[in-house]
Design a protein around this motif. Sequence first.
Motif, short mmCIF file in Angstrom:
data_model
loop_
_atom_site.label_atom_id
_atom_site.label_comp_id
_atom_site.label_asym_id
_atom_site.label_seq_id
_atom_site.Cartn_x
_atom_site.Cartn_y
_atom_site.Cartn_z
N HIS A 63 14.18 -2.55 31.74
CA HIS A 63 15.35 -2.99 30.74
C HIS A 63 14.52 -3.23 29.54
CE1 HIS A 63 18.46 -5.46 29.14
NE2 HIS A 63 19.10 -4.86 29.92
N THR A 64 13.34 -4.03 29.34
CA THR A 64 12.60 -4.46 28.06
C THR A 64 12.10 -3.03 27.68
OG1 THR A 64 12.07 -6.43 29.07
CG2 THR A 64 10.77 -5.49 27.26
N ALA A 65 11.57 -2.22 28.27
CA ALA A 65 11.28 -0.94 27.76
C ALA A 65 12.21 -0.38 27.09
CB ALA A 65 10.27 -0.12 28.73
N GLN A 66 13.57 -0.21 27.54
CA GLN A 66 14.48 0.64 26.90
C GLN A 66 15.18 -0.24 25.75
OE1 GLN A 66 17.26 2.94 29.35
NE2 GLN A 66 15.95 2.49 31.09
N PHE A 67 15.16 -1.54 25.78
CA PHE A 67 15.87 -2.31 24.73
C PHE A 67 14.91 -2.08 23.39
CE2 PHE A 67 15.05 -6.03 22.22
CZ PHE A 67 16.45 -6.57 21.82
N LEU A 68 13.50 -2.15 23.76
CA LEU A 68 12.60 -2.01 22.38
C LEU A 68 12.74 -0.46 22.03
CD1 LEU A 68 9.49 -3.89 24.04
CD2 LEU A 68 11.27 -4.72 22.43
N ALA A 69 12.62 0.39 23.03
CA ALA A 69 12.99 1.92 22.45
C ALA A 69 14.06 2.02 21.65
CB ALA A 69 12.80 2.79 23.98
N GLY A 70 15.29 1.54 22.15
CA GLY A 70 16.64 1.45 21.34
C GLY A 70 16.58 1.02 19.92
N ALA A 71 15.74 -0.06 19.94
CA ALA A 71 15.71 -0.66 18.67
C ALA A 71 14.74 0.16 17.61
CB ALA A 71 15.22 -2.04 18.66
N LYS A 72 13.58 0.61 18.13
CA LYS A 72 12.59 1.43 17.59
C LYS A 72 13.28 2.77 17.00
CE LYS A 72 7.87 2.99 17.55
NZ LYS A 72 7.37 1.88 16.27
N GLN A 73 13.95 3.49 17.96
CA GLN A 73 14.79 4.66 17.80
C GLN A 73 15.55 4.43 16.81
OE1 GLN A 73 15.88 6.91 21.22
NE2 GLN A 73 17.80 7.64 20.21
N GLU A 74 16.43 3.49 16.61
CA GLU A 74 17.48 3.26 15.72
C GLU A 74 16.85 3.15 14.37
OE1 GLU A 74 21.71 3.07 14.78
OE2 GLU A 74 20.39 3.88 16.24
N GLY A 75 16.05 2.26 14.20
CA GLY A 75 15.36 1.98 13.03
C GLY A 75 14.64 3.03 12.45
N GLU A 76 14.02 3.67 13.23
CA GLU A 76 13.18 4.91 12.60
C GLU A 76 13.91 5.82 12.21
OE1 GLU A 76 10.23 5.90 15.41
OE2 GLU A 76 8.85 4.23 14.95
N SER A 77 15.42 6.08 12.74
CA SER A 77 16.45 7.10 12.34
C SER A 77 16.94 6.60 11.03
CB SER A 77 17.60 7.05 13.68
OG SER A 77 18.20 6.09 13.31
N LEU A 78 16.78 5.53 10.72
CA LEU A 78 17.43 4.82 9.32
C LEU A 78 16.24 5.15 8.26
CD1 LEU A 78 19.40 1.99 10.45
CD2 LEU A 78 20.24 4.13 9.58
N GLY A 79 15.01 5.41 8.80
CA GLY A 79 13.88 5.53 7.65
C GLY A 79 13.07 3.92 7.56
N PHE A 80 13.40 3.17 8.76
CA PHE A 80 12.68 2.03 8.53
C PHE A 80 11.33 2.12 9.43
CE2 PHE A 80 17.09 -0.48 8.80
CZ PHE A 80 17.28 0.17 7.36
N LYS A 81 10.41 1.31 9.16
CA LYS A 81 9.19 1.04 10.08
C LYS A 81 9.57 0.03 10.88
CE LYS A 81 4.40 0.14 9.88
NZ LYS A 81 3.05 -0.40 9.30
N VAL A 82 9.45 0.19 12.31
CA VAL A 82 9.82 -0.67 13.44
C VAL A 82 8.54 -1.00 14.32
CG1 VAL A 82 11.39 -1.25 15.26
CG2 VAL A 82 12.21 0.12 13.47
N ASP A 83 8.25 -2.34 14.41
CA ASP A 83 7.14 -2.65 15.14
C ASP A 83 7.55 -3.62 16.41
OD1 ASP A 83 4.76 -1.31 14.07
OD2 ASP A 83 4.69 -3.08 12.61
N THR A 84 7.18 -3.31 17.78
CA THR A 84 7.66 -3.83 18.86
C THR A 84 6.79 -4.66 19.60
OG1 THR A 84 7.65 -2.35 20.44
CG2 THR A 84 9.73 -2.25 18.89
N PHE A 85 7.10 -5.97 20.10
CA PHE A 85 6.14 -6.77 20.84
C PHE A 85 6.99 -7.40 22.04
CE2 PHE A 85 4.41 -11.02 21.62
CZ PHE A 85 3.13 -10.66 22.13
N SER A 86 6.37 -7.35 23.25
CA SER A 86 6.96 -8.00 24.32
C SER A 86 5.86 -9.06 24.85
CB SER A 86 7.20 -7.21 25.61
OG SER A 86 7.40 -7.92 26.44
N ALA A 87 6.12 -10.53 25.11
CA ALA A 87 5.08 -11.36 25.45
C ALA A 87 5.11 -11.42 27.03
CB ALA A 87 5.96 -12.89 24.87
N ASN A 88 5.96 -10.49 27.65
CA ASN A 88 5.63 -10.51 29.06
C ASN A 88 5.93 -11.72 29.81
OD1 ASN A 88 5.62 -7.50 29.32
ND2 ASN A 88 3.32 -7.97 28.86
N GLY A 89 6.93 -12.61 29.16
CA GLY A 89 7.41 -13.87 29.90
C GLY A 89 6.41 -14.97 29.52
N ASP A 90 5.49 -14.91 28.68
CA ASP A 90 4.39 -15.72 28.20
C ASP A 90 5.08 -16.51 27.04
OD1 ASP A 90 2.13 -17.26 26.78
OD2 ASP A 90 0.66 -15.99 27.98
#
Length: 368
Positions: A63-90
């Motif tokens: 679920h996390t992987a797909q959430f981050l992928a969806g954000a990155k894909q949408e942002g890059e489709s608009l020409g934005f630079k998108v960086d993602t980070f997961s703290a893995n519960g930390d």
Amino acid sequence: MKSSKLYSLVVLLLAAVLVVTACGNNGGSSSAGLPQVKNLPAALAEKGEIKIKVIRKIGGDDHTAQFLAGAKQEGESLGFKVDTFSANGDTLKFHEALEQAANENIDAVIVSHGDDARAVELVQAIRDKGIEVVTFDSVDEMQEIDGVTVTSQNDHSLARLALDHLVQETGGEANILYLWVDGFPAMVRRNQVYQEVLAANPGIVELDRYGVANDNTSVDTQDAVAALLSKYPKGELDAIFATWDAFAIGAYRALVEAGRTEVKIYGIDVSNPDLEAIQAENSPWVSTAAVDPKLIGAVNVRLAAKKLAGEDTPDSYNLDASLIKQESLKSAAEAVKMDELSAIIPGWGTSEAFIEDWMKELKEATKK
């Protein structure tokens, strides 16, 4: 002779500059900015390169992987630079990432699962720097920070869909296990519906409950459910309500290993591993209520884009849920994966929420 050579060198250098400049303006955009489309808001045109950071507390699941992928894909489709980070519960790493974001040269931050007072303080610090913020599944206090939009899955709807199916299939008479963990806004909302359903259906009896949220949730849940199955032998337990798919997948494995597939699972959230489990032969997992996690990421980016464009955005927004039934999946000719769910579930994975004409134009220009 020397002056002639110098003149030739100058001409060559000027020609090189012209070539580089021409290449940099190819397609109607500057090398550091967005494509100059017809309806591009002035606020975006002035910013140049748009940088968005997505910071999520939980992780280690599909679920996390797909959430981050969806954000990155949408942002890059608009020409934005998108960086993602997961703290893995930390929690410490999550807070550090938020603190770092306040000091970075970025335009917007999407915060997923900001669930404590310190996260609220850090988001306030980010906003104080003039950085736009959208949060997902975070505490309501985020909404009190000026300019922040709080998004969530419609948790009441998710719980209602799953529990209504449980009540319907059991006729309102069932002994159940409740897999739930306190301390998360989404879980609090789901629990509200659970308590309402129990009150309205006295024949639904909670025998036991378990819940822990960490980077090993599904394994810990599997062990806990296996122990509970020994406590409640065949005939004493009818169903499991799992408020998170990490709980459901652990329960599924425990039931299969114990040969207790007569106990049915009604879950929340979905991923490819979940769909595989639901469609497995004799699977006890009969339904799950969910919102497409990729769409959640995409909608959050759209909201951030509108903020950067200086356009109005709501204080909060809920994404509508769907119920995915085992019987619907098994009616398909082949095994259904996330990408094929739209053929089974009407409207799955699509939404025009917060899509503007200038976004459509940016997407077209960015393709070229």
